[in-house]
Design a protein around this motif. Sequence first.
Motif, short mmCIF file in Angstrom:
data_model
loop_
_atom_site.label_atom_id
_atom_site.label_comp_id
_atom_site.label_asym_id
_atom_site.label_seq_id
_atom_site.Cartn_x
_atom_site.Cartn_y
_atom_site.Cartn_z
N GLU A 188 0.84 -1.21 0.00
CA GLU A 188 0.00 0.00 0.00
C GLU A 188 0.87 1.26 0.00
OE1 GLU A 188 -3.81 -1.86 2.44
OE2 GLU A 188 -2.60 -0.31 3.36
N SER A 189 1.93 1.22 0.82
CA SER A 189 2.85 2.37 0.85
C SER A 189 3.51 2.56 -0.51
CB SER A 189 3.91 2.19 1.93
OG SER A 189 3.33 2.17 3.20
N ALA A 190 3.98 1.41 -1.05
CA ALA A 190 4.64 1.49 -2.37
C ALA A 190 3.65 1.97 -3.43
CB ALA A 190 5.22 0.13 -2.74
N GLU A 191 2.43 1.46 -3.37
CA GLU A 191 1.42 1.89 -4.35
C GLU A 191 1.10 3.37 -4.17
OE1 GLU A 191 -0.91 -2.40 -4.76
OE2 GLU A 191 -1.95 -0.68 -3.91
N GLY A 192 1.00 3.78 -2.91
CA GLY A 192 0.74 5.21 -2.65
C GLY A 192 1.88 6.07 -3.16
N ILE A 193 3.11 5.64 -2.88
CA ILE A 193 4.28 6.40 -3.33
C ILE A 193 4.34 6.39 -4.86
CG2 ILE A 193 6.81 6.39 -3.38
CD1 ILE A 193 6.69 5.36 -0.46
N ILE A 194 4.13 5.21 -5.44
CA ILE A 194 4.19 5.11 -6.91
C ILE A 194 3.06 5.93 -7.53
CG2 ILE A 194 3.90 3.52 -8.85
CD1 ILE A 194 5.46 1.45 -7.17
N ALA A 195 1.87 5.85 -6.92
CA ALA A 195 0.75 6.64 -7.45
C ALA A 195 1.06 8.13 -7.39
CB ALA A 195 -0.53 6.32 -6.69
N THR A 227 4.74 12.97 -11.90
CA THR A 227 5.35 12.85 -13.22
C THR A 227 4.41 13.40 -14.29
OG1 THR A 227 6.57 10.89 -12.49
CG2 THR A 227 6.41 11.25 -14.86
N GLN A 228 3.13 13.07 -14.20
CA GLN A 228 2.15 13.59 -15.16
C GLN A 228 2.06 15.12 -15.08
OE1 GLN A 228 0.68 12.18 -17.57
NE2 GLN A 228 1.24 10.08 -17.13
N GLU A 229 2.06 15.62 -13.84
CA GLU A 229 2.00 17.08 -13.67
C GLU A 229 3.23 17.74 -14.28
OE1 GLU A 229 1.55 17.69 -9.46
OE2 GLU A 229 -0.56 17.06 -9.46
N LEU A 230 4.40 17.12 -14.04
CA LEU A 230 5.63 17.67 -14.61
C LEU A 230 5.62 17.61 -16.13
CD1 LEU A 230 8.29 16.31 -12.11
CD2 LEU A 230 7.56 18.67 -12.40
N LYS A 231 5.09 16.51 -16.69
CA LYS A 231 4.99 16.41 -18.15
C LYS A 231 4.10 17.51 -18.69
CE LYS A 231 5.81 11.44 -18.76
NZ LYS A 231 5.20 10.18 -19.18
N THR A 232 2.96 17.73 -18.02
CA THR A 232 2.03 18.78 -18.46
C THR A 232 2.71 20.15 -18.37
OG1 THR A 232 0.17 17.47 -17.63
CG2 THR A 232 -0.23 19.82 -18.04
N GLU A 233 3.39 20.39 -17.26
CA GLU A 233 4.05 21.68 -17.08
C GLU A 233 5.17 21.85 -18.11
OE1 GLU A 233 5.09 22.53 -13.05
OE2 GLU A 233 6.43 24.14 -13.61
N ASN A 234 5.93 20.77 -18.36
CA ASN A 234 6.99 20.84 -19.38
C ASN A 234 6.40 21.15 -20.74
OD1 ASN A 234 9.12 20.42 -17.70
ND2 ASN A 234 9.25 18.21 -18.03
N ALA A 235 5.26 20.53 -21.07
CA ALA A 235 4.62 20.79 -22.37
C ALA A 235 4.20 22.26 -22.46
CB ALA A 235 3.40 19.87 -22.55
#
Length: 186
Positions: A152-159, A165-173
Amino acid sequence: MKKTCAVILAISMAMLWAGGCQEEQASPDARQSRLAAAENREQKTQFQHEMKKRDEEIKNLNTQMQTEMKKRDDEIKKLNSQIQKRDEGIEDLSSQMQKLYEETNSIRKQLWAEIEKRKVDVNNLSKQLAECAQEKQAAAEKAEKDMKQSNESAEGIIASLIKETQELKTENAQVKEKLSNCEGKK
Protein backbone atom coordinates in the motif's frame (compact mmCIF):
# COMPACT_ATOMS: atom_id res chain seq x y z
CA MET A 1 6.64 73.89 -61.85
CA LYS A 2 4.59 72.95 -64.90
CA LYS A 3 2.64 76.16 -64.62
CA THR A 4 5.83 78.16 -64.55
CA CYS A 5 7.16 76.42 -67.64
CA ALA A 6 3.83 76.90 -69.41
CA VAL A 7 3.79 80.61 -68.54
CA ILE A 8 7.39 81.06 -69.72
CA LEU A 9 6.64 79.24 -72.95
CA ALA A 10 3.46 81.27 -73.55
CA ILE A 11 5.26 84.54 -72.91
CA SER A 12 8.16 83.54 -75.15
CA MET A 13 5.80 82.61 -77.98
CA ALA A 14 3.87 85.82 -77.50
CA MET A 15 7.10 87.78 -77.72
CA LEU A 16 8.18 85.99 -80.88
CA TRP A 17 4.81 86.47 -82.48
CA ALA A 18 4.58 90.09 -81.44
CA GLY A 19 8.12 90.78 -82.54
CA GLY A 20 7.73 89.09 -85.92
CA CYS A 21 4.41 90.69 -86.87
CA GLN A 22 5.20 94.30 -85.94
CA GLU A 23 6.53 96.75 -88.38
CA GLU A 24 9.66 98.46 -87.48
CA GLN A 25 9.00 101.37 -85.26
CA ALA A 26 11.12 104.22 -84.32
CA SER A 27 12.44 102.64 -81.13
CA PRO A 28 11.58 98.95 -81.14
CA ASP A 29 14.49 98.06 -78.94
CA ALA A 30 13.32 100.26 -76.06
CA ARG A 31 9.79 98.91 -76.25
CA GLN A 32 10.99 95.34 -76.44
CA SER A 33 13.39 95.95 -73.57
CA ARG A 34 10.58 97.30 -71.40
CA LEU A 35 8.33 94.40 -72.39
CA ALA A 36 11.08 91.90 -71.68
CA ALA A 37 11.86 93.59 -68.36
CA ALA A 38 8.21 93.49 -67.34
CA GLU A 39 7.96 89.84 -68.34
CA ASN A 40 11.19 89.07 -66.50
CA ARG A 41 9.85 90.73 -63.34
CA GLU A 42 6.62 88.81 -63.62
CA GLN A 43 8.44 85.54 -64.22
CA LYS A 44 10.85 86.24 -61.38
CA THR A 45 7.91 86.91 -59.03
CA GLN A 46 6.17 83.71 -60.12
CA PHE A 47 9.40 81.78 -59.81
CA GLN A 48 10.02 83.12 -56.28
CA HIS A 49 6.43 82.31 -55.32
CA GLU A 50 6.80 78.75 -56.65
CA MET A 51 10.14 78.33 -54.88
CA LYS A 52 8.61 79.53 -51.62
CA LYS A 53 5.80 76.95 -52.00
CA ARG A 54 8.34 74.20 -52.72
CA ASP A 55 10.45 75.21 -49.73
CA GLU A 56 7.39 75.08 -47.47
CA GLU A 57 6.43 71.67 -48.88
CA ILE A 58 9.96 70.38 -48.32
CA LYS A 59 9.94 71.74 -44.78
CA ASN A 60 6.56 70.08 -44.06
CA LEU A 61 7.73 66.78 -45.56
CA ASN A 62 10.93 66.90 -43.49
CA THR A 63 8.88 67.54 -40.34
CA GLN A 64 6.56 64.64 -41.16
CA MET A 65 9.51 62.39 -41.91
CA GLN A 66 11.18 63.25 -38.59
CA THR A 67 7.91 62.62 -36.72
CA GLU A 68 7.49 59.23 -38.43
CA MET A 69 11.11 58.30 -37.76
CA LYS A 70 10.70 59.20 -34.08
CA LYS A 71 7.54 57.06 -33.88
CA ARG A 72 9.35 54.13 -35.52
CA ASP A 73 12.35 54.53 -33.21
CA ASP A 74 10.02 54.54 -30.19
CA GLU A 75 8.27 51.45 -31.52
CA ILE A 76 11.61 49.69 -32.03
CA LYS A 77 12.68 50.57 -28.47
CA LYS A 78 9.37 49.26 -27.13
CA LEU A 79 9.68 46.00 -29.09
CA ASN A 80 13.29 45.52 -27.96
CA SER A 81 12.18 46.01 -24.37
CA GLN A 82 9.43 43.41 -24.80
CA ILE A 83 11.90 40.97 -26.37
CA GLN A 84 14.28 41.45 -23.45
CA LYS A 85 11.47 40.81 -20.95
CA ARG A 86 10.46 37.64 -22.82
CA ASP A 87 14.06 36.46 -22.90
CA GLU A 88 14.30 36.97 -19.14
CA GLY A 89 11.03 35.05 -18.71
CA ILE A 90 12.39 32.20 -20.80
CA GLU A 91 15.55 32.10 -18.70
CA ASP A 92 13.45 31.99 -15.52
CA LEU A 93 11.32 29.18 -16.93
CA SER A 94 14.43 27.24 -17.94
CA SER A 95 15.84 27.65 -14.47
CA GLN A 96 12.59 26.46 -12.92
CA MET A 97 12.47 23.48 -15.27
CA GLN A 98 16.03 22.54 -14.28
CA LYS A 99 15.13 22.72 -10.57
CA LEU A 100 12.02 20.60 -11.12
CA TYR A 101 14.04 18.07 -13.06
CA GLU A 102 16.63 17.85 -10.28
CA GLU A 103 13.92 17.51 -7.63
CA THR A 104 12.19 14.79 -9.65
CA ASN A 105 15.43 12.87 -9.99
CA SER A 106 16.08 13.17 -6.27
CA ILE A 107 12.59 11.89 -5.43
CA ARG A 108 12.95 9.10 -7.95
CA LYS A 109 16.25 8.00 -6.36
CA GLN A 110 14.70 8.09 -2.90
CA LEU A 111 11.76 6.02 -4.09
CA TRP A 112 13.99 3.42 -5.70
CA ALA A 113 16.09 3.22 -2.53
CA GLU A 114 12.90 2.78 -0.51
CA ILE A 115 11.66 0.08 -2.89
CA GLU A 116 15.00 -1.76 -2.65
CA LYS A 117 14.88 -1.47 1.12
CA ARG A 118 11.37 -2.92 1.11
CA LYS A 119 12.49 -5.78 -1.10
CA VAL A 120 15.28 -6.60 1.34
CA ASP A 121 12.79 -6.45 4.20
CA VAL A 122 10.45 -8.83 2.37
CA ASN A 123 13.32 -11.27 1.72
CA ASN A 124 14.40 -11.19 5.36
CA LEU A 125 10.86 -11.82 6.51
CA SER A 126 10.56 -14.75 4.11
CA LYS A 127 13.79 -16.31 5.50
CA GLN A 128 12.56 -15.87 9.06
CA LEU A 129 9.30 -17.57 8.16
CA ALA A 130 11.14 -20.58 6.72
CA GLU A 131 13.39 -20.89 9.83
CA CYS A 132 10.67 -20.54 12.45
CA ALA A 133 8.31 -23.50 12.06
CA GLN A 134 6.64 -23.05 15.43
CA GLU A 135 5.94 -19.37 14.85
CA LYS A 136 4.92 -20.03 11.29
CA GLN A 137 1.28 -19.10 11.69
CA ALA A 138 1.89 -15.92 13.72
CA ALA A 139 4.85 -14.88 11.59
CA ALA A 140 2.92 -15.58 8.38
CA GLU A 141 0.07 -13.34 9.47
CA LYS A 142 2.46 -10.64 10.55
CA ALA A 143 4.45 -10.90 7.31
CA GLU A 144 1.23 -10.80 5.30
CA LYS A 145 0.20 -7.71 7.23
CA ASP A 146 3.62 -6.10 6.69
CA MET A 147 3.54 -7.00 3.01
CA LYS A 148 0.11 -5.42 2.56
CA GLN A 149 1.28 -2.28 4.30
CA SER A 150 4.44 -2.23 2.22
CA ASN A 151 2.46 -2.71 -0.98
CA GLU A 152 0.00 0.00 0.00
CA SER A 153 2.85 2.37 0.85
CA ALA A 154 4.64 1.49 -2.37
CA GLU A 155 1.42 1.89 -4.35
CA GLY A 156 0.74 5.21 -2.65
CA ILE A 157 4.28 6.40 -3.33
CA ILE A 158 4.19 5.11 -6.91
CA ALA A 159 0.75 6.64 -7.45
CA SER A 160 1.95 9.99 -6.16
CA LEU A 161 5.12 9.65 -8.26
CA ILE A 162 3.01 8.92 -11.34
CA LYS A 163 0.79 11.88 -10.53
CA GLU A 164 3.79 14.19 -10.04
CA THR A 165 5.35 12.85 -13.22
CA GLN A 166 2.15 13.59 -15.16
CA GLU A 167 2.00 17.08 -13.67
CA LEU A 168 5.63 17.67 -14.61
CA LYS A 169 4.99 16.41 -18.15
CA THR A 170 2.03 18.78 -18.46
CA GLU A 171 4.05 21.68 -17.08
CA ASN A 172 6.99 20.84 -19.38
CA ALA A 173 4.62 20.79 -22.37
CA GLN A 174 3.25 24.19 -21.37
CA VAL A 175 6.72 25.60 -20.93
CA LYS A 176 7.78 24.21 -24.32
CA GLU A 177 4.68 25.76 -25.88
CA LYS A 178 5.44 29.12 -24.29
CA LEU A 179 9.04 28.81 -25.39
CA SER A 180 8.04 28.02 -28.96
CA ASN A 181 5.56 30.94 -28.92
CA CYS A 182 8.33 33.25 -27.75
CA GLU A 183 10.71 31.95 -30.42
CA GLY A 184 7.94 32.31 -33.04
CA LYS A 185 7.44 35.93 -32.10
CA LYS A 186 11.10 36.71 -32.49
